[in-house]
Design an enzyme around this catalytic site. Structure first.
Site, PDB file in Angstrom:
ATOM      1  N   LYS A 119      27.202  73.805  71.347  1.00 49.88           N
ATOM      2  CA  LYS A 119      27.895  74.713  72.070  1.00 49.88           C
ATOM      3  C   LYS A 119      27.129  76.042  72.202  1.00 49.88           C
ATOM      4  O   LYS A 119      26.956  76.758  73.213  1.00 49.88           O
ATOM      5  CB  LYS A 119      29.541  74.856  71.744  1.00 49.88           C
ATOM      6  CG  LYS A 119      30.408  73.748  72.309  1.00 49.88           C
ATOM      7  CD  LYS A 119      31.648  74.234  72.276  1.00 49.88           C
ATOM      8  CE  LYS A 119      32.531  73.171  72.481  1.00 49.88           C
ATOM      9  NZ  LYS A 119      34.062  73.421  72.145  1.00 49.88           N
ATOM     10  N   LYS A 201      28.506  61.079  76.173  1.00 56.49           N
ATOM     11  CA  LYS A 201      30.084  60.653  76.089  1.00 56.49           C
ATOM     12  C   LYS A 201      30.593  61.242  77.303  1.00 56.49           C
ATOM     13  O   LYS A 201      30.160  62.223  78.018  1.00 56.49           O
ATOM     14  CB  LYS A 201      30.505  61.275  74.929  1.00 56.49           C
ATOM     15  CG  LYS A 201      30.725  62.791  74.801  1.00 56.49           C
ATOM     16  CD  LYS A 201      31.733  62.977  73.630  1.00 56.49           C
ATOM     17  CE  LYS A 201      31.857  64.489  73.617  1.00 56.49           C
ATOM     18  NZ  LYS A 201      32.883  65.112  72.851  1.00 56.49           N
ATOM     19  N   LYS A 204      34.683  66.545  79.562  1.00 59.47           N
ATOM     20  CA  LYS A 204      35.473  67.599  80.372  1.00 59.47           C
ATOM     21  C   LYS A 204      34.105  68.276  81.054  1.00 59.47           C
ATOM     22  O   LYS A 204      34.201  68.793  82.346  1.00 59.47           O
ATOM     23  CB  LYS A 204      36.161  68.572  79.588  1.00 59.47           C
ATOM     24  CG  LYS A 204      37.425  68.295  79.267  1.00 59.47           C
ATOM     25  CD  LYS A 204      37.946  69.047  78.102  1.00 59.47           C
ATOM     26  CE  LYS A 204      39.000  68.357  77.314  1.00 59.47           C
ATOM     27  NZ  LYS A 204      39.898  69.161  76.312  1.00 59.47           N
TER      28      LYS A 204
HETATM   29  P1  AMP Z   1      38.610  67.022  73.553  1.00 58.75           P
HETATM   30  O1  AMP Z   1      39.033  66.758  74.789  1.00 58.75           O
HETATM   31  O2  AMP Z   1      37.175  67.307  73.085  1.00 58.75           O
HETATM   32  O3  AMP Z   1      39.714  68.137  72.983  1.00 58.75           O
HETATM   33  O4  AMP Z   1      39.225  65.620  72.730  1.00 58.75           O
HETATM   34  C1  AMP Z   1      40.226  65.311  72.478  1.00 58.75           C
HETATM   35  C2  AMP Z   1      40.277  63.751  71.772  1.00 58.75           C
HETATM   36  O5  AMP Z   1      39.785  63.088  72.542  1.00 58.75           O
HETATM   37  C3  AMP Z   1      39.311  63.891  70.406  1.00 58.75           C
HETATM   38  O6  AMP Z   1      40.144  62.778  69.464  1.00 58.75           O
HETATM   39  C4  AMP Z   1      38.179  63.133  70.895  1.00 58.75           C
HETATM   40  O7  AMP Z   1      37.687  62.689  69.615  1.00 58.75           O
HETATM   41  C5  AMP Z   1      38.458  62.246  71.983  1.00 58.75           C
HETATM   42  N1  AMP Z   1      37.680  62.023  72.933  1.00 58.75           N
HETATM   43  C6  AMP Z   1      37.017  63.031  73.895  1.00 58.75           C
HETATM   44  N2  AMP Z   1      36.043  62.327  74.524  1.00 58.75           N
HETATM   45  C7  AMP Z   1      36.145  61.123  74.087  1.00 58.75           C
HETATM   46  C8  AMP Z   1      35.124  60.073  74.534  1.00 58.75           C
HETATM   47  N3  AMP Z   1      34.302  60.322  75.851  1.00 58.75           N
HETATM   48  N4  AMP Z   1      35.456  58.929  74.035  1.00 58.75           N
HETATM   49  C9  AMP Z   1      36.395  58.707  73.092  1.00 58.75           C
HETATM   50  N5  AMP Z   1      36.996  59.752  72.764  1.00 58.75           N
HETATM   51  C10 AMP Z   1      36.918  60.871  73.184  1.00 58.75           C
END
Ligand code: AMP
Ligand code: TRP
Length: 334
Positions: A119, A201, A204
């Site tokens: 980031k 991956k 968002k």
């Molecule tokens: P975040 O959107 O970064 O706050 O992530 C929220 C949750 O979603 C966390 O447990 C991440 O590990 C999971 N997560 C986010 N992106 C992925 C992805 N592409 N594949 C699997 N898990 C994800």
């Protein structure tokens, strides 16, 4: 909310930032696993708005997204009678405990975090001090509740390792106050990849490669049909064909529980990518339909969501206060 010793169940804590629209990676990597295991554990699921503000947020949008995320948790099937759902900033102890951890964590540990480095590289001098402190706030989230397990996607493994290191250091330096938690990461679905660049991956920050949970059916279909695949014909789980592997993984995870890779390969035997995409598109539309309908239903009564969030915070606050008081006393504060 009972303590693990009362219920005999493991305490589980996890959270998601209300910083963007929820996508299939969030669902398959995190939320769906929470829902599937909710009756086996004592659950606390948080909407981590204090983490979201480590990068600039529009205040009104942030406020709305926190409520929308609560609705996604419920619409995905979390049962509020078994699971505490709350907004992080409603329980002040998160910020307070994070300060203690900021003060005991060596700078080198924080500087090593890959999510921070990524980031930081992206936003350079606009990067806030809070972004460096992000992992200590996450440690506070987990350790305040003496959680046994933290179900997350693979990308959070390093943060949980740091949380364990902080707990061990605290206990070593000030006495045994904190439980050392474990990362609960499923091997399948832990990393859902971008539909446009399957070496990255689903995230968002890359909307084109995302399937959003609230996308209407025609958008869902078109996203899947346009997904990048590799050359080759046979529909098989093949590590050397990441685009195909990703689509098959999504197919498997949205199929009835217990469906194996062999089942999926057998199903598509003799068929090509076109057939897979078509079936997958329908599976995604059907799989997300109930969640979308439930979300729309919940949106009719925003007051109910506010009550539920207040109730969630009221249930967990005493646990946080107890750990906070013990940690502060151990450090000689007060
Ligand atoms: P975040 O959107 O970064 O706050 O992530 C929220 C949750 O979603 C966390 O447990 C991440 O590990 C999971 N997560 C986010 N992106 C992925 C992805 N592409 N594949 C699997 N898990 C994800
Ligand atoms: N850092 C996590 C993510 O980006 C979100 C998070 C904050 C979290 N606090 C947490 C996850 C505590 C699990 C437990 O996905």
């Amino acid at each position: 909310m009972s303590t693990p010793t009362h219920s005999g169940k493991k305490r589980v804590f996890s959270g998601i930032q209300p910083s963007g629209e929820m996508h299939l990676g969030n669902y398959l990597g995190a939320i769906k696993n929470w829902v599937d295991a909710q009756y086996d554990n004592d659950n606390i699921f948080c909407i981590v708005d204090l983490h979201a503000i480590t990068v600039p947020q529009d205040p009104q949008t942030l406020h709305r997204r926190s409520r929308d995320l609560a609705k996604i948790y419920l619409a995905a099937g979390l049962d509020p009678s078994r699971t505490a759902i709350f907004i992080q900033s409603h329980v002040k102890e998160h910020a307070e405990m994070a300060w203690l951890f900021n003060c005991i964590t060596p700078m080198g540990w924080a500087n090593r975090m890959t999510q921070f480095k990524e980031k930081q590289a992206e936003i350079k001098e606009r990067s806030s001090v809070g972004l460096l402190a992000y992992p200590m706030l996450m440690a506070a989230d987990i350790l305040l509740y003496q959680a046994d397990g933290v179900p997350v996607g693979e990308d959070q493994r390093q943060h949980i390792e740091l949380t364990r290191d902080i707990a061990q250091k605290f206990n070593h330096d000030y006495g045994p106050v904190l439980k050392v938690p474990e990362a609960w990461i499923r091997s399948e679905g832990a990393r859902i990849m971008s539909l446009q660049d399957p070496t990255k991956k689903m995230s968002k920050s890359d909307p084109a490669g995302c399937i959003l949970l609230l996308d209407p059916p025609d958008v869902l279909r078109s996203r899947i049909m346009k997904a990048v695949t590799d050359s080759g014909r046979e529909v098989r789980f093949d590590e050397s064909r990441p685009g195909l592997l990703n689509l098959l993984t999504i197919y498997q995870l949205l199929s009835p529980p217990g469906t194996t890779r062999q089942d999926v390969e057998r199903h598509f035997e003799g068929q090509g990518y076109g057939a897979l995409k078509k079936e997958l598109a329908e599976l995604v539309v059907e799989g997300l339909g109930p969640l979308q309908r439930h979300f729309a239903e919940l949106s009719k009564d925003e007051g109910h969501i506010e009550d539920l969030l207040k109730n969630g915070a009221d249930r967990v606050r005493p646990i946080a206060q107890q750990t906070m008081a013990a940690a502060a006393a151990a450090m000689g504060l007060g």
